[in-house]
Design a protein around this motif. Structure first.
Motif, PDB file in Angstrom:
ATOM      1  N   VAL A  27       0.866  -1.071   0.113  1.00 34.01           N
ATOM      2  CA  VAL A  27      -0.188  -0.159  -0.125  1.00 34.01           C
ATOM      3  C   VAL A  27       0.894   1.411  -0.050  1.00 34.01           C
ATOM      4  O   VAL A  27       0.643   2.322  -0.644  1.00 34.01           O
ATOM      5  N   GLY A  28       2.006   1.161   0.856  1.00 36.00           N
ATOM      6  CA  GLY A  28       2.766   2.436   0.964  1.00 36.00           C
ATOM      7  C   GLY A  28       3.613   2.608  -0.317  1.00 36.00           C
ATOM      8  O   GLY A  28       3.877   3.598  -0.798  1.00 36.00           O
ATOM      9  N   ALA A  29       3.721   1.543  -1.147  1.00 38.57           N
ATOM     10  CA  ALA A  29       4.711   1.650  -2.149  1.00 38.57           C
ATOM     11  C   ALA A  29       3.888   2.027  -3.346  1.00 38.57           C
ATOM     12  O   ALA A  29       4.420   2.959  -4.266  1.00 38.57           O
ATOM     13  N   GLU A  75     -11.505  11.253 -13.373  1.00 40.05           N
ATOM     14  CA  GLU A  75     -12.555  10.714 -13.273  1.00 40.05           C
ATOM     15  C   GLU A  75     -12.679   9.250 -12.566  1.00 40.05           C
ATOM     16  O   GLU A  75     -13.666   8.792 -12.250  1.00 40.05           O
ATOM     17  N   LEU A  76     -11.366   8.982 -11.949  1.00 37.33           N
ATOM     18  CA  LEU A  76     -11.319   7.705 -11.436  1.00 37.33           C
ATOM     19  C   LEU A  76     -10.184   7.565 -10.347  1.00 37.33           C
ATOM     20  O   LEU A  76      -8.944   7.941 -10.806  1.00 37.33           O
ATOM     21  N   VAL A  77     -10.636   7.020  -9.168  1.00 41.28           N
ATOM     22  CA  VAL A  77      -9.680   6.864  -8.005  1.00 41.28           C
ATOM     23  C   VAL A  77      -9.932   5.642  -7.710  1.00 41.28           C
ATOM     24  O   VAL A  77     -10.862   5.223  -7.529  1.00 41.28           O
ATOM     25  N   VAL A  78      -8.751   5.092  -7.367  1.00 42.50           N
ATOM     26  CA  VAL A  78      -8.432   3.732  -6.858  1.00 42.50           C
ATOM     27  C   VAL A  78      -8.182   3.903  -5.219  1.00 42.50           C
ATOM     28  O   VAL A  78      -7.302   4.953  -4.900  1.00 42.50           O
ATOM     29  N   TYR A  79      -8.840   3.152  -4.332  1.00 48.07           N
ATOM     30  CA  TYR A  79      -8.813   3.173  -2.939  1.00 48.07           C
ATOM     31  C   TYR A  79      -8.145   1.948  -2.514  1.00 48.07           C
ATOM     32  O   TYR A  79      -8.894   0.775  -2.814  1.00 48.07           O
ATOM     33  N   LEU A  80      -7.216   1.749  -1.804  1.00 47.24           N
ATOM     34  CA  LEU A  80      -6.670   0.521  -1.516  1.00 47.24           C
ATOM     35  C   LEU A  80      -6.857   0.270   0.278  1.00 47.24           C
ATOM     36  O   LEU A  80      -6.514   1.213   0.789  1.00 47.24           O
ATOM     37  N   PHE A  81      -7.313  -0.923   0.745  1.00 46.58           N
ATOM     38  CA  PHE A  81      -7.365  -0.843   1.965  1.00 46.58           C
ATOM     39  C   PHE A  81      -6.574  -2.347   2.225  1.00 46.58           C
ATOM     40  O   PHE A  81      -6.867  -3.432   1.774  1.00 46.58           O
ATOM     41  N   ARG A 165       8.223  -4.050  -2.387  1.00 43.81           N
ATOM     42  CA  ARG A 165       8.677  -2.793  -1.995  1.00 43.81           C
ATOM     43  C   ARG A 165       8.984  -1.934  -3.299  1.00 43.81           C
ATOM     44  O   ARG A 165       9.081  -0.648  -3.083  1.00 43.81           O
ATOM     45  N   ASP A 166       9.036  -2.389  -4.473  1.00 45.74           N
ATOM     46  CA  ASP A 166       9.129  -1.922  -5.776  1.00 45.74           C
ATOM     47  C   ASP A 166       7.923  -1.162  -6.203  1.00 45.74           C
ATOM     48  O   ASP A 166       6.713  -2.275  -6.524  1.00 45.74           O
ATOM     49  N   ARG A 167       7.858  -0.052  -6.421  1.00 40.09           N
ATOM     50  CA  ARG A 167       6.490   0.657  -6.947  1.00 40.09           C
ATOM     51  C   ARG A 167       6.041   0.122  -8.406  1.00 40.09           C
ATOM     52  O   ARG A 167       4.815  -0.298  -8.481  1.00 40.09           O
ATOM     53  N   PRO A 168       6.877  -0.301  -9.301  1.00 34.56           N
ATOM     54  CA  PRO A 168       6.599  -0.706 -10.437  1.00 34.56           C
ATOM     55  C   PRO A 168       5.895  -2.372 -10.376  1.00 34.56           C
ATOM     56  O   PRO A 168       4.793  -2.770 -11.138  1.00 34.56           O
ATOM     57  N   PHE A 169       6.493  -3.073  -9.475  1.00 36.69           N
ATOM     58  CA  PHE A 169       5.844  -4.307  -9.138  1.00 36.69           C
ATOM     59  C   PHE A 169       4.376  -4.120  -8.639  1.00 36.69           C
ATOM     60  O   PHE A 169       3.455  -4.919  -9.075  1.00 36.69           O
ATOM     61  N   GLY A 170       4.278  -3.503  -7.760  1.00 31.29           N
ATOM     62  CA  GLY A 170       2.934  -3.088  -7.137  1.00 31.29           C
ATOM     63  C   GLY A 170       2.027  -2.478  -8.183  1.00 31.29           C
ATOM     64  O   GLY A 170       0.767  -3.013  -8.203  1.00 31.29           O
ATOM     65  N   ARG A 171       2.417  -1.644  -9.016  1.00 32.20           N
ATOM     66  CA  ARG A 171       1.519  -1.227 -10.158  1.00 32.20           C
ATOM     67  C   ARG A 171       1.322  -2.484 -10.997  1.00 32.20           C
ATOM     68  O   ARG A 171       0.031  -2.463 -11.477  1.00 32.20           O
ATOM     69  N   ASP A 172       2.187  -3.323 -11.417  1.00 30.83           N
ATOM     70  CA  ASP A 172       1.810  -4.546 -11.967  1.00 30.83           C
ATOM     71  C   ASP A 172       0.750  -5.328 -11.589  1.00 30.83           C
ATOM     72  O   ASP A 172       0.060  -5.971 -12.261  1.00 30.83           O
ATOM     73  N   VAL A 173       0.847  -5.442  -9.968  1.00 32.22           N
ATOM     74  CA  VAL A 173      -0.116  -6.221  -9.457  1.00 32.22           C
ATOM     75  C   VAL A 173      -1.453  -5.838  -9.753  1.00 32.22           C
ATOM     76  O   VAL A 173      -2.410  -6.443  -9.949  1.00 32.22           O
ATOM     77  N   LEU A 174      -1.639  -4.416  -9.284  1.00 29.97           N
ATOM     78  CA  LEU A 174      -3.113  -3.800  -9.500  1.00 29.97           C
ATOM     79  C   LEU A 174      -3.474  -3.844 -10.987  1.00 29.97           C
ATOM     80  O   LEU A 174      -4.562  -4.154 -11.142  1.00 29.97           O
ATOM     81  N   LEU A 175      -2.439  -3.659 -11.934  1.00 33.77           N
ATOM     82  CA  LEU A 175      -3.020  -3.725 -13.328  1.00 33.77           C
ATOM     83  C   LEU A 175      -3.306  -5.283 -13.695  1.00 33.77           C
ATOM     84  O   LEU A 175      -4.324  -5.501 -14.580  1.00 33.77           O
ATOM     85  N   ALA A 176      -2.632  -6.093 -13.228  1.00 35.13           N
ATOM     86  CA  ALA A 176      -3.259  -7.672 -13.340  1.00 35.13           C
ATOM     87  C   ALA A 176      -4.444  -7.644 -12.967  1.00 35.13           C
ATOM     88  O   ALA A 176      -5.277  -8.334 -13.464  1.00 35.13           O
TER      89      ALA A 176
END
Length: 189
Positions: A27-29, A75-81, A165-176
């Protein structure tokens, strides 16, 4: 924002997993704002209650939730919990999941058994999810097929391996997860 502007659409994603697998870190990344964290120091109350095996030097734990935000567009916001990982806080997951479009299960190959409850949670509620294997310091001794078999994952559930910890990996997870959600059939209504 003027009164003629519409508020952005909101998407809620739940980040789940066992104790110490990296939920707070993910979440922090990826959050664009300083994430809300409810970390507290572990105390003697954890002894005999929480399974601290394999979590090394960890001395804090999430006691409520983690929260982060990503503005995809105006137009779009993602909230992470992020959920608390300790079993004694699992009752909170039922409230945290309300309104979530999907979930991310974070797993640690050194303690795959700690991710079973998260997978069962999403499967029992028919909530689409992806699995992100967090390789602490690049440590992973299992292949994707071995992990998938050990977790008894359905073939259609995306599985990614990286470092949360890597932001690009976190982004890839969310895109997946988004790709996975978009690949699912739309329920007739």
């Amino acid at each position: 924002m003027t009164s003629s502007q519409a508020a952005p659409a909101a998407v809620k994603i739940l980040i789940a997993g066992g104790f110490g697998v990296g939920k707070t870190t993910l979440v922090g990344a990826v959050s664009e704002v300083a994430p809300l964290r409810t970390e507290e120091y572990l105390t003697k109350a954890s002894i005999g209650v929480d399974d601290l095996a394999g979590v090394g030097q960890k001395d804090t734990t999430t006691v409520a939730l983690d929260f982060g935000r990503i503005s995809v567009s105006s137009e779009l916001v993602v909230y992470l919990f992020g959920t608390p990982g300790q079993e004694r806080f699992w009752f909170m997951w039922n409230d945290l999941v309300n309104g979530a479009l999907g979930g991310v299960v974070i797993a640690d190959t050194r303690r795959l058994d700690t991710s079973f409850a998260s997978i069962d949670f999403f499967e029992s509620r028919d909530i689409p999810f992806v699995v992100a294997i967090n390789c602490f310091h690049g440590h992973n001794t299992r292949s994707t097929d071995e992990i998938r078999a050990a977790l008894d994952l359905d073939p259609h559930v995306p599985l990614l391996i990286g470092d949360v910890r890597d932001r690009p990996f976190g982004r890839d997870v969310l895109l997946a997860l988004v790709d996975h959600l978009m690949s699912l059939p739309v329920a007739a209504g």
